[in-house]
Scaffold this motif. Structure first.
Motif, mmCIF file in Angstrom:
data_model
loop_
_atom_site.group_PDB
_atom_site.id
_atom_site.type_symbol
_atom_site.label_atom_id
_atom_site.label_comp_id
_atom_site.label_asym_id
_atom_site.label_seq_id
_atom_site.Cartn_x
_atom_site.Cartn_y
_atom_site.Cartn_z
ATOM 1 N N TRP A 3 48.542 35.898 26.776
ATOM 2 C CA TRP A 3 47.887 35.535 28.037
ATOM 3 C C TRP A 3 46.965 36.652 28.532
ATOM 4 O O TRP A 3 46.912 36.997 29.712
ATOM 5 N N ARG A 4 46.239 37.229 27.575
ATOM 6 C CA ARG A 4 45.131 38.128 27.880
ATOM 7 C C ARG A 4 43.901 37.608 27.140
ATOM 8 O O ARG A 4 44.022 36.955 26.101
ATOM 9 N N GLU A 43 49.638 37.154 38.170
ATOM 10 C CA GLU A 43 48.871 37.574 37.000
ATOM 11 C C GLU A 43 47.396 37.714 37.386
ATOM 12 O O GLU A 43 46.760 36.753 37.826
ATOM 13 N N PRO A 44 46.811 38.920 37.275
ATOM 14 C CA PRO A 44 45.423 39.108 37.701
ATOM 15 C C PRO A 44 44.386 38.544 36.737
ATOM 16 O O PRO A 44 43.216 38.424 37.096
ATOM 17 N N GLU A 45 44.779 38.225 35.514
ATOM 18 C CA GLU A 45 43.801 37.767 34.533
ATOM 19 C C GLU A 45 43.300 36.359 34.870
ATOM 20 O O GLU A 45 44.030 35.549 35.450
ATOM 21 N N PRO A 46 42.061 36.030 34.486
ATOM 22 C CA PRO A 46 41.586 34.656 34.628
ATOM 23 C C PRO A 46 42.269 33.747 33.602
ATOM 24 O O PRO A 46 43.123 34.191 32.827
ATOM 25 N N TRP A 69 41.885 30.119 25.485
ATOM 26 C CA TRP A 69 41.266 29.415 24.365
ATOM 27 C C TRP A 69 39.766 29.688 24.306
ATOM 28 O O TRP A 69 39.192 29.834 23.215
ATOM 29 N N LEU A 70 39.126 29.738 25.473
ATOM 30 C CA LEU A 70 37.687 29.963 25.529
ATOM 31 C C LEU A 70 37.334 31.392 25.149
ATOM 32 O O LEU A 70 36.337 31.634 24.453
ATOM 33 N N THR A 71 38.155 32.362 25.557
ATOM 34 C CA THR A 71 37.896 33.744 25.146
ATOM 35 C C THR A 71 38.047 33.887 23.628
ATOM 36 O O THR A 71 37.321 34.662 23.003
ATOM 37 N N ASP A 72 38.979 33.123 23.033
ATOM 38 C CA ASP A 72 39.117 33.132 21.577
ATOM 39 C C ASP A 72 37.847 32.614 20.918
ATOM 40 O O ASP A 72 37.309 33.226 19.979
#
Length: 535
Positions: free
Chosen positions: A68-69, A184-187, A191-194
């Motif tokens: 989840w990063r 959790e601070p991450e957006p 899947w899209l970052t992959d």
């Protein structure tokens, strides 16, 4: 979905460990192709007269603290990396015995260390061939770029192009939103970052495989088509995508914002049995997949396409619905091909056991009223007129096919036509005789015709009974049209009737059936019913 195999979720039949796969020496690989990449040296194999490199890492394994990063760069390797076996598919539900339509969406081995891609090329030289990047579908919870269905061998050999398929995070590992509301601070949208990381890898490395980084077509089907649209208009992908193919994009899906994800995220955490993200990071992926299975029932709505996870409009990784990006900004000038199958919704709704065979007129009227309100009886009658003798379930399937797939695709085609932007439209009309003809021209049925590799689909029930001569003729027309579009942005080829772009006056749409023909306003009934007579 069917019963998940507990054994497969726990381990899967892995012939070798990951370490063994990456370091094994193929002593029979005399003359095997090599590439020297910034990350290290790699040896591939050959299949069907083309070179293939499998299991190539394009990002760091998203495990441990990287779960989840956003996708991170891969560290590379020393020595010669063997690239002759596919990497594991992303963790997902596994249907024991297969499903009655495709036969299976993904097969073991599964592992959360899954960010790999595969490359097929006529030769690892400096020819700068056109590139096609294929993004698989699967309802955001299943699928794999390593499936034999999506082998790039036929495209590479028949079209002299370089083909890339990829695995990316699915289900909760790719689509669970864990924003500030859950500590959790991450957006979101991992899947899209992959997929963005894979596109950057292609841009930086594909020339080593004989590809042209300045001539990249991204193609996808179903959820993969929605991904394709998201990439085409994404600021971080500018210059990485040059044209797109959208096969059955589910643009009718209403995508949630972060607030709209909260209930489903809480439901998932409860199903797993944890209360915070850090605890969730310690949970084996097998339990995450099991919790996904538990969400299908609570997330299902009668008469709607079932999926427990969706992309999120988080305002950071995704700022608007992907279809909207194709009418503005950098994506507006791209060449676009878009199409749908005539009976998309039959994939989920047509077969006995799906729960819709006994649908009543009242149930379907209530479902239509979700969209048309008091006009539901008139809409029901309009659908009945297009299919004499139709049952309530037939009206429902036509409605869902229109709402989720056909009409949003037509809206995109109409919008681009009004802007004078290029778009080519098609409808796949060929009906399979499988399952006593109940499937018709269902969702996914065009795929083996597009790839032209029926031997790889021998276990797919939806092709049973298809006559070989008709099958091969239609496949030649479609496969070559896709090759032509990848090569120069137009699907025309000598073996195909003239295929004009979709324009406001003619609304020309290619009809793929046992006889292939271009027709004006092929989906006019759906267009007028949903978009209004003024369009």
């Amino acid at each position: 979905m069917g019963r998940a195999s507990t054994q497969a979720l726990q381990s899967g039949p892995r012939a070798r460990t990951m370490k063994e796969r990456r370091t094994m020496t193929d002593r029979s690989a005399v003359g095997a192709p090599f590439v020297d990449l910034p990350a290290g040296r790699m040896r591939g194999g050959t299949e069907g007269g083309v070179a293939v490199f499998k299991g190539v890492p394009y990002a760091a394994p998203p495990v441990g603290e990287l779960r989840w990063r956003p996708a991170q760069p891969h560290a590379g390797w020393t020595g010669v990396r063997e690239a002759v076996e596919f990497g594991p598919s992303a963790p997902q539900p596994f249907i024991e015995g297969g499903d009655p339509v495709l036969g299976g969406h993904g097969f073991p081995p599964f592992d959360d260390d899954c960010l790999t891609l595969n490359v097929w090329t006529p030769a690892a030289d400096d020819a700068r061939r056109p590139v096609m990047v294929w993004i698989h579908g699967g309802g955001f919870v299943s699928g794999s770029g390593s499936l034999p269905y999506y082998s790039g061998e036929t495209f590479a050999r028949d079209g002299d192009i370089v083909v890339v398929t990829l695995n990316y995070r699915l289900g909760p590992l790719g689509y669970l939103y864990l924003g500030p509301g859950h500590g959790e601070p991450e957006p979101g949208n991992f899947w899209l970052t992959d997929q963005l990381a894979a596109l950057r890898w292609v841009h930086e490395n594909i020339a080593h495989f004989g590809g042209d980084p300045d001539n990249v077509t991204v193609a996808g089907q179903s959820g993969g088509a929605l991904s394709t649209a998201a990439l085409a208009g994404h600021p971080a992908a500018q210059g990485l995508v040059h044209r797109i193919i959208l096969q059955s994009p589910p643009f009718g899906l209403a995508l949630p914002d972060p607030a709209g994800c909260a209930e489903r995220t809480d439901m998932f955490l409860k199903a797993v049995g944890v209360s915070d993200v850090e605890a969730l990071r310690q949970v084996p992926w097998q339990r995450l997949v099991g919790a996904t299975m538990a969400l299908f029932g609570p997330c299902a709505r009668w008469g709607y396409w079932p999926t427990p996870f969706l992309p999120v409009i988080d305002g950071i990784t995704l700022s608007r619905h992907p279809v909207e990006t194709l009418l503005c900004d950098g994506a507006a000038d791209m060449d676009v091909m878009i199409g749908w199958t005539r009976d998309e919704a039959n994939f989920h709704f047509a077969l006995p056991g799906a729960g819709y065979e006994s649908a009543t007129r009242r149930q379907v009227l209530d479902r239509i009223a979700d969209t048309f309100g008091d006009g539901a009886p008139e809409v029901y009658a309009a659908y009945e007129r297009t299919r004499p003798g139709s049952r309530p379930v037939d009206v429902l399937m036509d409605l869902v096919s229109d709402e989720l797939f056909r009409v949003p695709a037509l809206q995109l085609a109409e919008g681009r036509a009004e802007m004078g932007r290029p778009v080519w439209a098609y409808q796949f009309d060929f009906a399979t005789p499988a399952h006593q003809g109940r499937l018709g021209a269902a969702h996914c049925l065009e795929l083996p015709f597009v790839f032209g590799n029926f031997d790889n689909w021998s276990g797919a029930p939806f092709l049973e009974g298809v006559e070989s001569g008709v099958r091969q003729g239609l496949a030649r027309s479609m496969h070559q049209a896709w090759i032509s579009f990848v090569r120069d942005g137009r699907p025309d080829h000598p073996g195909l009737p003239q295929w004009p772009p979709y324009e406001a006056g003619s609304r020309s749409t290619m009809r793929f059936d046992s006889v292939v023909s271009a027709m004006d306003d092929l989906a006019g009934h759906s267009r007028l019913l949903h978009l209004g007579a003024s369009r």
